[in-house]
Design an enzyme around this catalytic site. Structure first.
Site, PDB file in Angstrom:
ATOM      1  N   HIS A  98       0.816  -1.214   0.000  1.00 18.54           N
ATOM      2  CA  HIS A  98       0.000   0.000   0.000  1.00 18.54           C
ATOM      3  C   HIS A  98       0.849   1.264   0.000  1.00 18.54           C
ATOM      4  O   HIS A  98       0.384   2.320  -0.428  1.00 18.54           O
ATOM      5  CB  HIS A  98      -0.980  -0.030   1.166  1.00 18.54           C
ATOM      6  CG  HIS A  98      -2.146  -0.912   0.901  1.00 18.54           C
ATOM      7  ND1 HIS A  98      -3.268  -0.477   0.238  1.00 18.54           N
ATOM      8  CD2 HIS A  98      -2.339  -2.230   1.119  1.00 18.54           C
ATOM      9  CE1 HIS A  98      -4.113  -1.478   0.105  1.00 18.54           C
ATOM     10  NE2 HIS A  98      -3.570  -2.555   0.615  1.00 18.54           N
ATOM     11  N   ARG A 145     -11.970   3.358  -3.160  1.00 18.82           N
ATOM     12  CA  ARG A 145     -11.724   2.339  -2.137  1.00 18.82           C
ATOM     13  C   ARG A 145     -12.360   2.776  -0.823  1.00 18.82           C
ATOM     14  O   ARG A 145     -11.722   3.408   0.010  1.00 18.82           O
ATOM     15  CB  ARG A 145     -10.219   2.118  -1.958  1.00 18.82           C
ATOM     16  CG  ARG A 145      -9.490   1.682  -3.228  1.00 18.82           C
ATOM     17  CD  ARG A 145      -7.998   1.477  -2.940  1.00 18.82           C
ATOM     18  NE  ARG A 145      -7.260   1.044  -4.103  1.00 18.82           N
ATOM     19  CZ  ARG A 145      -6.591   1.862  -4.926  1.00 18.82           C
ATOM     20  NH1 ARG A 145      -6.585   3.174  -4.688  1.00 18.82           N
ATOM     21  NH2 ARG A 145      -5.928   1.381  -5.960  1.00 18.82           N
ATOM     22  N   ARG A 178     -16.425   0.937  -4.453  1.00 14.93           N
ATOM     23  CA  ARG A 178     -16.322  -0.448  -4.006  1.00 14.93           C
ATOM     24  C   ARG A 178     -16.707  -0.523  -2.532  1.00 14.93           C
ATOM     25  O   ARG A 178     -16.211   0.252  -1.721  1.00 14.93           O
ATOM     26  CB  ARG A 178     -14.885  -0.960  -4.192  1.00 14.93           C
ATOM     27  CG  ARG A 178     -14.694  -2.408  -3.726  1.00 14.93           C
ATOM     28  CD  ARG A 178     -13.281  -2.897  -4.026  1.00 14.93           C
ATOM     29  NE  ARG A 178     -12.279  -2.257  -3.184  1.00 14.93           N
ATOM     30  CZ  ARG A 178     -10.962  -2.383  -3.368  1.00 14.93           C
ATOM     31  NH1 ARG A 178     -10.502  -3.114  -4.366  1.00 14.93           N
ATOM     32  NH2 ARG A 178     -10.109  -1.784  -2.570  1.00 14.93           N
ATOM     33  N   GLU A 206     -11.727 -10.882  -9.331  1.00 17.64           N
ATOM     34  CA  GLU A 206     -10.384 -10.964  -8.743  1.00 17.64           C
ATOM     35  C   GLU A 206     -10.078 -12.344  -8.184  1.00 17.64           C
ATOM     36  O   GLU A 206      -9.059 -12.530  -7.519  1.00 17.64           O
ATOM     37  CB  GLU A 206     -10.194  -9.885  -7.670  1.00 17.64           C
ATOM     38  CG  GLU A 206     -11.315  -9.799  -6.671  1.00 17.64           C
ATOM     39  CD  GLU A 206     -11.245  -8.548  -5.817  1.00 17.64           C
ATOM     40  OE1 GLU A 206     -10.188  -7.888  -5.764  1.00 17.64           O
ATOM     41  OE2 GLU A 206     -12.274  -8.216  -5.199  1.00 17.64           O
ATOM     42  N   ASN A 209      -4.599  -7.024  -9.134  1.00 16.54           N
ATOM     43  CA  ASN A 209      -3.683  -7.291  -8.021  1.00 16.54           C
ATOM     44  C   ASN A 209      -4.016  -8.629  -7.369  1.00 16.54           C
ATOM     45  O   ASN A 209      -3.153  -9.502  -7.214  1.00 16.54           O
ATOM     46  CB  ASN A 209      -3.769  -6.172  -6.977  1.00 16.54           C
ATOM     47  CG  ASN A 209      -3.449  -4.804  -7.552  1.00 16.54           C
ATOM     48  OD1 ASN A 209      -3.120  -4.683  -8.722  1.00 16.54           O
ATOM     49  ND2 ASN A 209      -3.560  -3.792  -6.734  1.00 16.54           N
ATOM     50  N   ASP A 210      -5.267  -8.790  -6.967  1.00 15.35           N
ATOM     51  CA  ASP A 210      -5.667 -10.048  -6.329  1.00 15.35           C
ATOM     52  C   ASP A 210      -5.805 -11.177  -7.347  1.00 15.35           C
ATOM     53  O   ASP A 210      -5.489 -12.326  -7.037  1.00 15.35           O
ATOM     54  CB  ASP A 210      -6.977  -9.869  -5.558  1.00 15.35           C
ATOM     55  CG  ASP A 210      -6.739  -9.375  -4.131  1.00 15.35           C
ATOM     56  OD1 ASP A 210      -5.688  -9.724  -3.557  1.00 15.35           O
ATOM     57  OD2 ASP A 210      -7.584  -8.646  -3.598  1.00 15.35           O
ATOM     58  N   ARG A 248       1.108 -11.365  -2.757  1.00  9.66           N
ATOM     59  CA  ARG A 248       1.641 -10.158  -3.405  1.00  9.66           C
ATOM     60  C   ARG A 248       2.306  -9.200  -2.429  1.00  9.66           C
ATOM     61  O   ARG A 248       2.965  -8.248  -2.851  1.00  9.66           O
ATOM     62  CB  ARG A 248       0.536  -9.443  -4.184  1.00  9.66           C
ATOM     63  CG  ARG A 248      -0.624  -8.913  -3.358  1.00  9.66           C
ATOM     64  CD  ARG A 248      -1.736  -8.434  -4.280  1.00  9.66           C
ATOM     65  NE  ARG A 248      -2.918  -7.953  -3.573  1.00  9.66           N
ATOM     66  CZ  ARG A 248      -3.162  -6.689  -3.292  1.00  9.66           C
ATOM     67  NH1 ARG A 248      -2.285  -5.764  -3.631  1.00  9.66           N
ATOM     68  NH2 ARG A 248      -4.265  -6.330  -2.675  1.00  9.66           N
ATOM     69  N   CYS A 267      -9.419  -2.244 -12.997  1.00 10.22           N
ATOM     70  CA  CYS A 267      -9.017  -1.199 -12.047  1.00 10.22           C
ATOM     71  C   CYS A 267      -7.775  -1.565 -11.241  1.00 10.22           C
ATOM     72  O   CYS A 267      -7.396  -0.825 -10.340  1.00 10.22           O
ATOM     73  CB  CYS A 267     -10.166  -0.858 -11.102  1.00 10.22           C
ATOM     74  SG  CYS A 267     -10.663  -2.218 -10.028  1.00 10.22           S
TER      75      CYS A 267
END
Length: 540
Positions: free
Chosen positions: A188, A295, A331, A430, A453-454, A464, A501
């Site tokens: 992050h 987010r 989301r 995801e 990402n996921d 990750r 995204c």
């Protein structure tokens, strides 16, 4: 001059002083005291100082974020003056002849446990409040400084690594760049750097010593290099490099107002990913067509207890109004895994990435979920809000979500609260499971958004966040790209649109591939909107 090598996660050059992120020490030592009355006076003085701090925070929040968001500090003042709380602290000091900070810490733990064990969700939320006021008192009693960075000038933030709950507390205007000992390209810290459009270097290891705190330094985000106390030649070279980067960005500004259309006429929406209300300015500044990922969990991470419906409504409404008719895809909360909020009281898990998180929490704790949905639907009356749900693995989950949405709409209608009935709802793709049943899922929703990402993490069975696996983590893996293509084909087969995204959307080497797959939208960090537009306009 000292030169450190790490991994770049966002380009650019930052020049300034290094400031190490300081974490407050949570341990409280118990010791015997001789003068009980003097110790109670210490507690009363600390309580008075804490009340003064909370009033200042309330006044500042009123000006910055409005009354709804400032109310938490008023609640904390009331709790700090609660008779039972005060009597408990004094009784422990008197009966056990112990120091005030120990009595406060013990009382905080006892009251928090009492609130957490209650059946009422509101009362459970007070557990985090009582812990917070106790921590504030302990910091005053021990003279311990608050965590974070204390500076009057913008600095380069250094740390071992930063977790989401720490990044959201940073004063973004005071951050020139990041330099961390550890962390992965998908941490992050890295995502925040890309959102803020500031240089960042990770993986510097133990060479990034705290003895460099306050030293003049340069972060070269292009090469992954950090220079401590640079010599004149390096300073000159890096200053020129920074100026060249600024000139390049100025040229990109000429693309504002232009369409995202290829040389052969293919159009694609380019949206932006953001984490909070403060990022909306960057979205508008970089001329994004909308917000492809808001987010919402960062609203929970910024809070010390569950954000109320009114607090959430005010944030969602302001985002919708500021975007002035442009689409805003929000989301629902994705708490869990590496995003932890203490007041959720989540159990420690052996494998949190595969654990109790995101939609699984929402469907297990429907009161939390309904509070957010009510706020979202109320805000939909003020703009073009769409809602998407993370970590979906089955059609049954989507149908449960739709049933809860139906209940929320009925409640709003019954009480005469305005909302839009045509709010688009979609899901994050995801998990490999969602990809494999994406044709069936597409029949239940209005759109898909691929979270690369996921999806990469679960497809490759690679954590990750584990920096040791960075060399194995390959978002270009044929299996990942095949899954994106399969999801796109199945969405279009059911007449639904599909976006992407995840961080992969900003990988300009894949832009043409995504266009060939038929993706309808790419959502990236605000800083990447114009570079992506430039790339699209060069493709035939």
């Amino acid at each position: 001059m000292i030169t450190l090598k790490g991994k770049s996660v966002f380009g650019g050059v930052a020049i300034g002083r290094l400031a190490f992120y300081k974490r407050a020490e949570p341990k409280i030592k118990r010791h015997h005291i001789e003068d009980v009355h003097a110790e109670i006076r210490r507690f009363e003085e600390a309580k008075g100082q804490a009340l003064h701090q909370l009033q200042e925070l309330y006044d500042k929040a009123m000006g910055d974020v409005g009354e709804a968001n400032a109310m938490i500090f008023e609640v904390h003042q009331m709790m700090l003056q609660d008779f039972d709380y005060i009597e408990s602290v004094k009784n422990i000091i008197t009966a056990q002849e112990v120091n005030a900070e120990y009595a406060v810490g013990t009382t905080g733990d006892n009251f928090a446990q009492m609130f957490a064990s209650m059946d009422d969700a509101y009362m459970q939320g007070r557990a985090a409040d009582v812990k917070d006021i106790s921590n504030r008192l302990v910091k005053i009693l021990t003279g311990r400084a608050e965590g974070g960075i204390k500076t009057d000038e913008p600095v380069i933030v250094a740390a071992d690594d930063l977790v989401p709950s720490e990044t959201v507390q940073l004063d973004k205007e005071k951050v020139l760049g990041f330099a961390t000992m550890y962390g992965s390209a998908n941490s992050h810290t890295a995502i925040l750097a890309r959102t803020m459009n500031i240089p960042a270097v990770i993986g510097l290891g133990e060479d990034l010593s705290k003895e460099y705190d306050g030293k003049y330094c340069i972060v070269d985000g292009f090469s992954g290099t950090v220079f401590i106390e640079p010599n004149e030649e390096i300073l000159r070279m890096m200053t020129e490099k920074r100026e060249e980067d600024l000139r390049r960005k100025a040229l990109l500004n000429e693309l504002k107002g232009k369409e995202n259309v290829t040389l052969s006429g293919r159009k694609i929406n380019v949206y932006a990913n953001i984490g909070n209300l403060a990022d909306v300015g960057a979205v508008l500044k970089n001329d994004a067509g909308g917000i492809g990922l808001f987010r919402s969990e960062f609203l929970y991470l910024e809070n010390e207890t569950f954000p109320s419906e009114e607090q959430q409504f005010q944030v969602y409404r302001q985002v919708a109004e500021n975007m002035a008719g442009r689409k805003v895809i929000i989301r629902t909360l994705d708490i869990g895994a590496d995003k932890q909020a203490p007041y959720f009281h989540l159990d420690k898990e052996e494998n949190p990435a595969l654990g109790y998180r995101a939609i699984r929490i929402c469907l297990t704790e429907p009161d939390i979920f309904k509070t957010q949905l009510r706020a979202l639907y109320r805000a939909s009356a003020y703009g073009q809000i769409a809602i998407m749900f993370p970590m979906i693995i089955s059609v049954e989950e989507v149908r449960k979500i739709k049933a809860i949405i139906k209940e929320v709409k009925a409640e709003l209608k019954e009480t005469g609260i305005a909302y839009r009935d045509d709010v688009e709802t979609g899901i994050m793709i995801e998990t490999p499971a969602a990809v494999m049943i994406s044709r069936e899922l597409a029949k239940e929703v209005d759109f898909f958004s691929i979270g690369t990402n996921d999806l990469t993490q679960y497809t490759l069975a690679i954590d990750r966040q584990n920096e040791k696996l960075d060399s194995f983590y390959d978002p270009h893996h044929p299996a990942v790209l095949a899954m994106i293509k399969m999801a796109a084909d199945n969405a279009h087969a059911e007449g639904k649109w599909i976006g992407l995204c995840g961080e992969l959307g900003a990988d300009l080497t894949l832009t043409e591939t995504f266009l060939e797959m038929g993706l309808d939208e790419l959502s990236v960090s605000p800083a990447m909107v114009l570079p992506l537009r430039k790339k699209i306009r060069e493709i035939r």
